[in-house]
Design a protein around this motif. Structure first.
Motif, PDB file in Angstrom:
ATOM      1  N   GLY A   1      37.502 -34.326   7.004  1.00 55.40           N
ATOM      2  CA  GLY A   1      37.207 -33.224   7.915  1.00 55.40           C
ATOM      3  C   GLY A   1      35.858 -32.569   7.690  1.00 55.40           C
ATOM      4  O   GLY A   1      35.559 -31.535   8.283  1.00 55.40           O
ATOM      5  N   ASN A   2      35.040 -33.171   6.849  1.00 49.17           N
ATOM      6  CA  ASN A   2      33.687 -32.658   6.648  1.00 49.17           C
ATOM      7  C   ASN A   2      32.769 -33.187   7.750  1.00 49.17           C
ATOM      8  O   ASN A   2      32.975 -34.276   8.274  1.00 49.17           O
ATOM      9  N   VAL A   3      31.760 -32.404   8.078  1.00 48.75           N
ATOM     10  CA  VAL A   3      30.771 -32.816   9.067  1.00 48.75           C
ATOM     11  C   VAL A   3      29.593 -33.428   8.316  1.00 48.75           C
ATOM     12  O   VAL A   3      29.010 -32.792   7.434  1.00 48.75           O
ATOM     13  N   LEU A   4      29.270 -34.681   8.627  1.00 47.35           N
ATOM     14  CA  LEU A   4      28.101 -35.337   8.046  1.00 47.35           C
ATOM     15  C   LEU A   4      26.964 -35.250   9.050  1.00 47.35           C
ATOM     16  O   LEU A   4      27.151 -35.566  10.223  1.00 47.35           O
ATOM     17  N   VAL A   5      25.798 -34.803   8.588  1.00 47.87           N
ATOM     18  CA  VAL A   5      24.627 -34.712   9.461  1.00 47.87           C
ATOM     19  C   VAL A   5      23.490 -35.514   8.863  1.00 47.87           C
ATOM     20  O   VAL A   5      23.300 -35.542   7.650  1.00 47.87           O
ATOM     21  N   SER A   6      22.741 -36.184   9.735  1.00 47.91           N
ATOM     22  CA  SER A   6      21.527 -36.877   9.295  1.00 47.91           C
ATOM     23  C   SER A   6      20.341 -36.087   9.822  1.00 47.91           C
ATOM     24  O   SER A   6      20.372 -35.559  10.934  1.00 47.91           O
ATOM     25  N   THR A   7      19.293 -35.993   8.998  1.00 45.67           N
ATOM     26  CA  THR A   7      18.153 -35.151   9.346  1.00 45.67           C
ATOM     27  C   THR A   7      16.831 -35.900   9.203  1.00 45.67           C
ATOM     28  O   THR A   7      16.747 -36.926   8.544  1.00 45.67           O
ATOM     29  N   GLY A   8      15.822 -35.317   9.804  1.00 40.79           N
ATOM     30  CA  GLY A   8      14.441 -35.706   9.594  1.00 40.79           C
ATOM     31  C   GLY A   8      13.716 -34.459   9.146  1.00 40.79           C
ATOM     32  O   GLY A   8      14.107 -33.340   9.476  1.00 40.79           O
ATOM     33  N   ALA A   9      12.646 -34.611   8.371  1.00 38.95           N
ATOM     34  CA  ALA A   9      12.004 -33.443   7.768  1.00 38.95           C
ATOM     35  C   ALA A   9      10.507 -33.430   7.998  1.00 38.95           C
ATOM     36  O   ALA A   9       9.877 -34.448   8.253  1.00 38.95           O
ATOM     37  N   THR A  10       9.956 -32.245   7.847  1.00 39.51           N
ATOM     38  CA  THR A  10       8.515 -32.036   7.891  1.00 39.51           C
ATOM     39  C   THR A  10       8.208 -30.799   7.061  1.00 39.51           C
ATOM     40  O   THR A  10       9.117 -30.091   6.635  1.00 39.51           O
ATOM     41  N   GLY A  11       6.931 -30.550   6.813  1.00 44.79           N
ATOM     42  CA  GLY A  11       6.540 -29.305   6.183  1.00 44.79           C
ATOM     43  C   GLY A  11       6.694 -29.238   4.679  1.00 44.79           C
ATOM     44  O   GLY A  11       6.381 -28.240   4.062  1.00 44.79           O
TER      45      GLY A  11
ATOM     46  N   GLU B   1       6.049 -31.068   0.716  1.00 41.36           N
ATOM     47  CA  GLU B   1       5.125 -31.988   0.037  1.00 41.36           C
ATOM     48  C   GLU B   1       5.625 -33.419   0.142  1.00 41.36           C
ATOM     49  O   GLU B   1       4.857 -34.344   0.281  1.00 41.36           O
ATOM     50  N   ASP B   2       6.933 -33.591   0.058  1.00 37.52           N
ATOM     51  CA  ASP B   2       7.538 -34.917   0.103  1.00 37.52           C
ATOM     52  C   ASP B   2       8.683 -34.919   1.118  1.00 37.52           C
ATOM     53  O   ASP B   2       9.849 -34.924   0.743  1.00 37.52           O
ATOM     54  N   PRO B   3       8.358 -34.885   2.424  1.00 33.42           N
ATOM     55  CA  PRO B   3       9.427 -34.813   3.428  1.00 33.42           C
ATOM     56  C   PRO B   3      10.234 -36.098   3.501  1.00 33.42           C
ATOM     57  O   PRO B   3       9.679 -37.184   3.521  1.00 33.42           O
ATOM     58  N   ARG B   4      11.542 -35.964   3.528  1.00 33.14           N
ATOM     59  CA  ARG B   4      12.418 -37.132   3.586  1.00 33.14           C
ATOM     60  C   ARG B   4      13.596 -36.850   4.500  1.00 33.14           C
ATOM     61  O   ARG B   4      14.064 -35.731   4.591  1.00 33.14           O
ATOM     62  N   GLY B   5      14.081 -37.914   5.127  1.00 34.70           N
ATOM     63  CA  GLY B   5      15.314 -37.808   5.877  1.00 34.70           C
ATOM     64  C   GLY B   5      16.478 -37.722   4.910  1.00 34.70           C
ATOM     65  O   GLY B   5      16.438 -38.302   3.824  1.00 34.70           O
ATOM     66  N   ARG B   6      17.489 -36.979   5.299  1.00 30.99           N
ATOM     67  CA  ARG B   6      18.623 -36.770   4.401  1.00 30.99           C
ATOM     68  C   ARG B   6      19.936 -36.855   5.170  1.00 30.99           C
ATOM     69  O   ARG B   6      19.976 -36.654   6.378  1.00 30.99           O
ATOM     70  N   VAL B   7      21.013 -37.090   4.427  1.00 31.19           N
ATOM     71  CA  VAL B   7      22.370 -36.988   4.946  1.00 31.19           C
ATOM     72  C   VAL B   7      23.068 -35.919   4.122  1.00 31.19           C
ATOM     73  O   VAL B   7      23.055 -35.971   2.886  1.00 31.19           O
ATOM     74  N   TYR B   8      23.617 -34.936   4.827  1.00 32.39           N
ATOM     75  CA  TYR B   8      24.358 -33.854   4.181  1.00 32.39           C
ATOM     76  C   TYR B   8      25.813 -33.908   4.606  1.00 32.39           C
ATOM     77  O   TYR B   8      26.134 -34.314   5.721  1.00 32.39           O
ATOM     78  N   SER B   9      26.684 -33.440   3.715  1.00 33.61           N
ATOM     79  CA  SER B   9      28.086 -33.233   4.030  1.00 33.61           C
ATOM     80  C   SER B   9      28.337 -31.730   4.029  1.00 33.61           C
ATOM     81  O   SER B   9      27.983 -31.042   3.068  1.00 33.61           O
ATOM     82  N   ILE B  10      28.937 -31.229   5.117  1.00 32.95           N
ATOM     83  CA  ILE B  10      29.240 -29.804   5.214  1.00 32.95           C
ATOM     84  C   ILE B  10      30.743 -29.637   5.309  1.00 32.95           C
ATOM     85  O   ILE B  10      31.390 -30.171   6.217  1.00 32.95           O
ATOM     86  N   ASP B  11      31.303 -28.923   4.337  1.00 35.14           N
ATOM     87  CA  ASP B  11      32.728 -28.589   4.335  1.00 35.14           C
ATOM     88  C   ASP B  11      32.868 -27.263   5.080  1.00 35.14           C
ATOM     89  O   ASP B  11      32.473 -26.217   4.557  1.00 35.14           O
ATOM     90  N   PRO B  12      33.401 -27.280   6.323  1.00 39.58           N
ATOM     91  CA  PRO B  12      33.439 -26.052   7.110  1.00 39.58           C
ATOM     92  C   PRO B  12      34.361 -24.973   6.549  1.00 39.58           C
ATOM     93  O   PRO B  12      34.111 -23.796   6.732  1.00 39.58           O
ATOM     94  N   LYS B  13      35.418 -25.375   5.865  1.00 46.02           N
ATOM     95  CA  LYS B  13      36.360 -24.382   5.326  1.00 46.02           C
ATOM     96  C   LYS B  13      35.730 -23.590   4.192  1.00 46.02           C
ATOM     97  O   LYS B  13      35.867 -22.371   4.120  1.00 46.02           O
ATOM     98  N   ARG B  14      35.051 -24.280   3.301  1.00 47.37           N
ATOM     99  CA  ARG B  14      34.435 -23.609   2.152  1.00 47.37           C
ATOM    100  C   ARG B  14      32.964 -23.271   2.377  1.00 47.37           C
ATOM    101  O   ARG B  14      32.339 -22.660   1.526  1.00 47.37           O
TER     102      ARG B  14
END
Length: 169
Positions: free
Chosen positions: A131-141, A143-156
């Motif tokens: 039930g966690n939301v996984l998001v993929s991102t792109g970055a800027t701004g 020194e070392d911008p990188r794309g990432r995957v995060y897991s977000i637990d909405p309850k906590r």
């Protein structure tokens, strides 16, 4: 073949994301004003505004339990086109403004922001088995911008870094 029909129309020039849920109906994300639209299952042509993200576009939509999760993003198009913005020696690139927010929205339109960033754009979303939301991102701004995957637990309201890419997206 000419046998199709228009299901819904909006005042926006384009729509950015779509999600169909077998209980709650159709969710559509605007690509110009960052509005999340909803049409109930009983009348898919009755599209109405559910949530205004305040961002430029809704890049991802998922439904879990009684909530809709939507990614509102501004500046994603600049981030994508950044790879084609070559500069010569000694020239500085113009700064890119990127913002994103992940909102948890109930079907009455009330929302809370679960996560946000001023230098990452959310490009994709899925749910994991817990039930966690996984998001993929792109970055800027950074020194070392990188794309990432995060897991977000909405309850906590817990955000965990799952993966960091060697590239920007």
């Amino acid at each position: 073949s000419g046998n199709g029909s228009i299901l819904v129309e909006t005042e926006q020039t384009h729509l950015r994301s779509i999600h169909f849920h077998k209980k709650y109906g159709l969710f559509v994300g605007g690509g110009e004003l960052g509005i999340l639209f909803h049409a109930p299952l009983k009348d898919l042509k009755a599209l109405r505004t559910l949530y205004d993200s305040g961002q430029d576009e809704i890049t991802g939509i998922v439904v879990s339990g009684d909530y809709v999760y939507a990614a509102g993003v501004s500046g994603a198009d600049s981030l994508v086109s950044e790879q084609w913005n070559f500069t010569g020696p000694g020239q500085k690139r113009k700064p890119i403004n990127v913002q994103s927010q992940l909102a948890q929205i109930s079907l009455d339109g009330t929302a809370r922001i679960l996560a946000g960033s001023n230098d990452e754009a959310i490009f994709g979303m899925v749910l994991d088995g817990a039930g966690n939301v996984l998001v993929s991102t792109g970055a800027t701004g950074r020194e070392d911008p990188r794309g990432r995957v995060y897991s977000i637990d909405p309850k906590r309201r817990l955000i965990s870094l799952v993966y960091q890419s060697p590239s920007r997206r």
